[in-house]
Scaffold this motif. Structure first.
Motif, short mmCIF file in Angstrom:
data_model
loop_
_atom_site.label_atom_id
_atom_site.label_comp_id
_atom_site.label_asym_id
_atom_site.label_seq_id
_atom_site.Cartn_x
_atom_site.Cartn_y
_atom_site.Cartn_z
N GLU A 149 0.82 -1.20 0.00
CA GLU A 149 0.00 0.00 0.00
C GLU A 149 0.86 1.26 0.00
OE1 GLU A 149 -3.14 -0.12 2.95
OE2 GLU A 149 -3.65 -2.19 2.42
N ALA A 150 0.20 2.40 -0.15
CA ALA A 150 0.88 3.69 -0.13
C ALA A 150 1.48 3.92 1.26
CB ALA A 150 -0.11 4.81 -0.47
N ARG A 196 -11.68 -7.70 -1.53
CA ARG A 196 -10.31 -7.99 -1.09
C ARG A 196 -9.38 -8.28 -2.27
NH1 ARG A 196 -11.46 -12.06 1.77
NH2 ARG A 196 -10.93 -13.56 0.17
N ASP A 197 -9.68 -9.29 -3.08
CA ASP A 197 -8.76 -9.73 -4.14
C ASP A 197 -8.84 -8.90 -5.41
OD1 ASP A 197 -7.87 -11.80 -2.50
OD2 ASP A 197 -9.26 -13.26 -3.34
N ARG A 198 -10.03 -8.46 -5.78
CA ARG A 198 -10.20 -7.75 -7.05
C ARG A 198 -9.96 -6.25 -6.94
NH1 ARG A 198 -14.97 -11.24 -7.07
NH2 ARG A 198 -14.43 -13.12 -8.24
N VAL A 199 -9.99 -5.71 -5.72
CA VAL A 199 -9.85 -4.26 -5.58
C VAL A 199 -8.72 -3.91 -4.60
CG1 VAL A 199 -11.01 -2.11 -4.92
CG2 VAL A 199 -12.28 -3.90 -6.12
N GLU A 200 -8.92 -4.19 -3.32
CA GLU A 200 -8.00 -3.68 -2.30
C GLU A 200 -6.59 -4.24 -2.41
OE1 GLU A 200 -11.03 -2.49 1.28
OE2 GLU A 200 -10.26 -4.54 1.27
N LYS A 201 -6.45 -5.54 -2.55
CA LYS A 201 -5.10 -6.10 -2.65
C LYS A 201 -4.45 -5.68 -3.97
CE LYS A 201 -4.28 -9.95 -0.02
NZ LYS A 201 -4.28 -11.40 0.22
N ARG A 202 -5.22 -5.67 -5.05
CA ARG A 202 -4.69 -5.20 -6.34
C ARG A 202 -4.11 -3.80 -6.19
NH1 ARG A 202 -9.29 -3.40 -9.94
NH2 ARG A 202 -9.07 -1.67 -8.47
N ASP A 203 -4.89 -2.90 -5.59
CA ASP A 203 -4.43 -1.52 -5.44
C ASP A 203 -3.25 -1.42 -4.49
OD1 ASP A 203 -6.46 -0.89 -7.19
OD2 ASP A 203 -7.77 0.00 -5.65
N ALA A 239 0.37 0.12 -5.46
CA ALA A 239 0.96 1.21 -4.68
C ALA A 239 2.36 0.84 -4.18
CB ALA A 239 0.05 1.57 -3.51
N ALA A 240 2.60 -0.44 -3.94
CA ALA A 240 3.93 -0.90 -3.51
C ALA A 240 4.90 -1.04 -4.68
CB ALA A 240 3.81 -2.24 -2.77
N GLY A 241 4.41 -0.84 -5.91
CA GLY A 241 5.27 -0.89 -7.08
C GLY A 241 5.58 -2.29 -7.59
N ILE A 242 4.77 -3.27 -7.23
CA ILE A 242 4.98 -4.63 -7.73
C ILE A 242 4.59 -4.66 -9.21
CG2 ILE A 242 4.29 -7.05 -7.49
CD1 ILE A 242 3.86 -6.37 -4.45
N PRO A 243 5.52 -5.04 -10.10
CA PRO A 243 5.28 -4.89 -11.54
C PRO A 243 4.07 -5.63 -12.11
CG PRO A 243 7.61 -5.28 -11.11
CD PRO A 243 6.88 -5.48 -9.81
N VAL A 244 3.78 -6.83 -11.59
CA VAL A 244 2.69 -7.63 -12.16
C VAL A 244 1.86 -8.22 -11.02
CG1 VAL A 244 2.11 -9.67 -13.57
CG2 VAL A 244 4.05 -8.23 -14.21
N TYR A 245 0.54 -8.16 -11.19
CA TYR A 245 -0.39 -8.82 -10.28
C TYR A 245 -1.20 -9.80 -11.11
CZ TYR A 245 -4.51 -9.51 -7.27
OH TYR A 245 -5.53 -10.06 -6.52
N LEU A 246 -1.13 -11.08 -10.75
CA LEU A 246 -1.85 -12.14 -11.46
C LEU A 246 -2.99 -12.60 -10.58
CD1 LEU A 246 -1.97 -14.16 -13.87
CD2 LEU A 246 -0.54 -15.67 -12.48
#
Length: 193
Positions: A76-77, A123-130, A134-141
């Motif tokens: 997160e930010a 949780r999975d489709r919105v909050e964790k994705r965001d 915000a943490a700069g992880i290049p890819v979220y699968l």
């Protein structure tokens, strides 16, 4: 411990959360998402099978990397979140020496396989994705069992992923740089119920 009841403030401080998470029984895994304490759902056998399939594919195509199961990540930010993705693709020994909650530095991709509980959408489709963006992880699968899709988010910028590609189970999915793995997702059809 100070607990805030308003939606504008975190329920508690990061330090209080980490103390609670550290003293919890091994059978309970906590996350701190958007200032709220969340209990990470236990994986069912199909979810575990999907994660193992992905782990095998990652190791086969990128043997210099490891898909770590459920690492504790600072997200997160302003690094105010604590998440346990179903998997995090990173170089070997990336998390050594960081304790229970490691910075997201070096993580190339996080993975979530949706659970069949009431709050998986938020949780999975919105909050964790965001939080991962915000943490700069290049890819979220995201392996979405409800829609039977593999969703690839990439190019984090300003706390949001700029790219989203959705693929039905059975499609060939090319994970973008820096991951560089191609997934033949036909096998995921075996794990639907």
């Amino acid at each position: 411990m100070t607990i805030h009841r308003t939606a504008r403030h975190a329920q508690m401080s990061i330090e209080d959360f980490e103390q609670i998470a550290r003293t919890a029984p091994e059978t309970v895994k906590f996350e701190f998402i958007n200032g709220r304490v969340e209990v990470k759902p236990m994986s069912d056998q199909l979810r575990k099978a999907m994660t193992m399939w992905l782990l095998t594919e990652c190791m086969r195509q990128r043997p210099e990397l490891a898909l770590y199961p459920e690492p504790g990540l600072v997200t997160e930010a302003c690094r105010t979140g604590r998440a346990r993705p179903d998997g995090a693709l990173a170089p070997f020994d990336n998390f050594v020496g960081h304790g229970e909650w490691a910075p997201a530095d070096g993580v190339l991709m996080t993975v979530e396989v949706t659970s069949h509980d009431h709050d998986t959408n938020l949780r999975d489709r919105v909050e964790k994705r965001d939080g991962y963006a915000a943490a700069g992880i290049p890819v979220y699968l995201l392996i979405d069992r409800d829609t039977q899709e593999v969703v690839v988010y990439s190019a984090p910028q300003g706390g949001r992923y700029q790219n989203r590609a959705m693929h039905a189970y059975g499609a060939t999915v090319k994970l973008p740089h820096p991951v560089g793995i191609t997934l033949e997702t036909e096998k995921l059809k075996d794990y639907t119920r």
